[in-house]
Design an enzyme around this catalytic site. Structure first.
Site, PDB file in Angstrom:
ATOM      1  CB  THR A 134      43.325   3.584  15.406  1.00 30.31           C
ATOM      2  OG1 THR A 134      42.199   3.681  16.259  1.00 30.31           O
ATOM      3  CG2 THR A 134      44.560   3.655  16.295  1.00 30.31           C
ATOM      4  CG  ASP A 135      38.705   6.364  16.200  1.00 34.48           C
ATOM      5  OD1 ASP A 135      39.245   5.291  16.586  1.00 34.48           O
ATOM      6  OD2 ASP A 135      37.465   6.482  16.096  1.00 34.48           O
ATOM      7  CD  GLU A 136      40.868   1.980  19.743  1.00 32.65           C
ATOM      8  OE1 GLU A 136      41.406   1.724  20.823  1.00 32.65           O
ATOM      9  OE2 GLU A 136      40.189   1.164  19.105  1.00 32.65           O
ATOM     10  CE1 TYR A 159      45.802  -1.077  17.575  1.00 34.23           C
ATOM     11  CE2 TYR A 159      43.938   0.164  18.459  1.00 34.23           C
ATOM     12  CZ  TYR A 159      44.655  -0.322  17.379  1.00 34.23           C
ATOM     13  OH  TYR A 159      44.239  -0.034  16.096  1.00 34.23           O
ATOM     14  CE  LYS A 163      47.836   1.753  14.362  1.00 35.70           C
ATOM     15  NZ  LYS A 163      48.424   1.064  13.193  1.00 35.70           N
TER      16      LYS A 163
END
Ligand code: NAD
Length: 363
Positions: A134-136, A159, A163
């Site tokens: 993810t870009d998070e 989260y 990741k």
């Protein structure tokens, strides 16, 4: 026959990806999924009878189960979409995020490393392990700039941190053991089969039922939206043509505030399901779904803005999105209206669209 293992294939992106892989490749597709609250076999309904489709219920953090599946199907590639994915849940209880997203990825890497030792050199070099991320992991942006593949990792939620850890393990297994890894970092997805805890399906379903549309904080948080099928085509491009050891950002440059997204959904619903014809709206005397919008307390540590620079995948792998945001949103709204039985089935467990992620002790 070439076999592709898709972990998390009964989830939102996974089920869309499995459909694409069966339609556009000649591979056998083995879906491996634990079927958590977010994984539902009804998302794969029509594929169950496909001759190249196999389903295995298993947990990616179970080493012996993974070894059994690898030795049984002898895969030539693995796409890992199995994860705990909801930020609010990671605030309530980070543990499953550590277990699945970090330990699970480690177990898959370790299983792959051992498995590759038993394969011919040609098969070892052709194997691919693609991690969908993810870009998070990049943290939050101010008003300017976009995330590139070189942006340092600054994850803010449990989260995002889980990741990020998995992405680092992917890199380490490539550098240390030569496992042919690929990582994709994608922006927010939307489209059919997304579990109704996420912004877009939650707003659509609440609106249809005349319930309030809870918008976190001031509604000004910006996300960069991508239609799920475009993401799946990006994963496929990286799987086919990506260079082992590399990572690729995927995004369509559709930056919108949450308020803009909710307004877009309401405009769409006003047309396709006019409030005058919806008893849930009539009962309350409401003439537009926009009247259901409600600002609610913000998510703790809520990242303000994400924006993806996808020039690498565009230039090197000739990928580009096909669906613009307005068309994609309209398709998504119609899909949820037409698939109420799917919505009902996946919510039969514990989740009832309640607010999560506020009931914790801040330190
Ligand atoms: P999802 O929550 O809809 O699906 C996750 C799937 O993984 C479910 O089918 C679930 O049953 C399965 N799963 C969970 N734990 C498992 C375990 N221990 N073993 C086996 N299966 C397990 O998620 P999604 O939105 O489809 O996301 C898929 C991947 O894409 C995730 O890694 C996520 O981080 C990433 N991603 C998602 C988005 C997005 O906007 N949805 C954006 C970028 C990246």
């Amino acid at each position: 026959m070439d076999t592709l293992i898709v972990t998390g294939g009964a989830g939102f992106i996974g089920s869309n990806f499995v459909r694409l892989a069966l339609n556009e490749t000649r591979r056998q597709v083995v879906v491996l999924d634990k079927l958590t609250y977010a994984g539902n076999l009804c998302s794969l309904d029509e594929l169950a009878r496909h001759s190249r489709f196999v389903f295995e219920r298993a947990d990616i953090s179970d080493q012996s189960a993974m070894e059994r599946v690898f030795s049984c199907y002898q895969p030539s590639a693995l796409v890992n979409l199995a994860a705990e994915t909801h930020v609010d849940r990671s605030i309530e209880n980070p543990r499953p995020f550590i277990e699945t997203n970090i330990v699970g990825t480690y177990v898959l890497l370790e299983t792959t490393r051992k498995y590759l030792k038993t394969r011919s050199t040609r098969k070892q070099t052709r194997f691919r392990f693609l991690q969908v991320s993810t870009d998070e992991v990049y943290g939050t942006l101010g008003p300017a700039g976009r995330f590139s593949e070189a942006t340092p990792y600054v994850p803010n939620s449990p989260y995002a941190a889980s990741k990020a850890s998995a992405d680092h393990l992917m890199r380490a297994y490539f550098s240390t053991f030569g496992v042919p890894t690929l990582v994709t970092n994608c922006s927010n997805n939307y489209g059919p089969f997304q579990f109704p805890e996420k912004l877009i399906p939650l707003m659509i379903l609440n609106a249809i039922e005349g319930m309030s549309l809870p918008i976190y904080g001031d509604g000004g948080n910006i996300r960069d939206w991508l239609y799920v099928e475009d993401h799946c085509r990006g994963i496929m491009a990286v799987l086919k043509k990506g260079k082992p050891g590399e990572k690729y950002n995927i995004g369509a440059g559709n930056e919108r505030t949450n308020l803009q997204i909710v307004d877009g959904i309401c405009r769409c619903l006003d047309k396709v399901l006019p409030p005058s014809e919806n008893p849930a709206m009539q009962k309350q005397g409401l003439s537009s779904y926009k009247q259901l919008k409600t600002l609610v307390p913000d998510r703790p540590g809520h990242d303000r803005r994400y924006a993806i620079d996808a020039s690498k995948i565009r230039k090197e792998l000739a990928w580009k999105p096909r669906c613009d945001l307005e068309t994609g949103l309209a398709k998504t709204v119609c899909w949820y209206i037409e698939n109420r039985s799917w919505c009902k089935q996946v919510q039969e467990g514990k989740y009832k669209r309640e607010r999560l992620g506020l009931d914790f002790e801040p330190h």
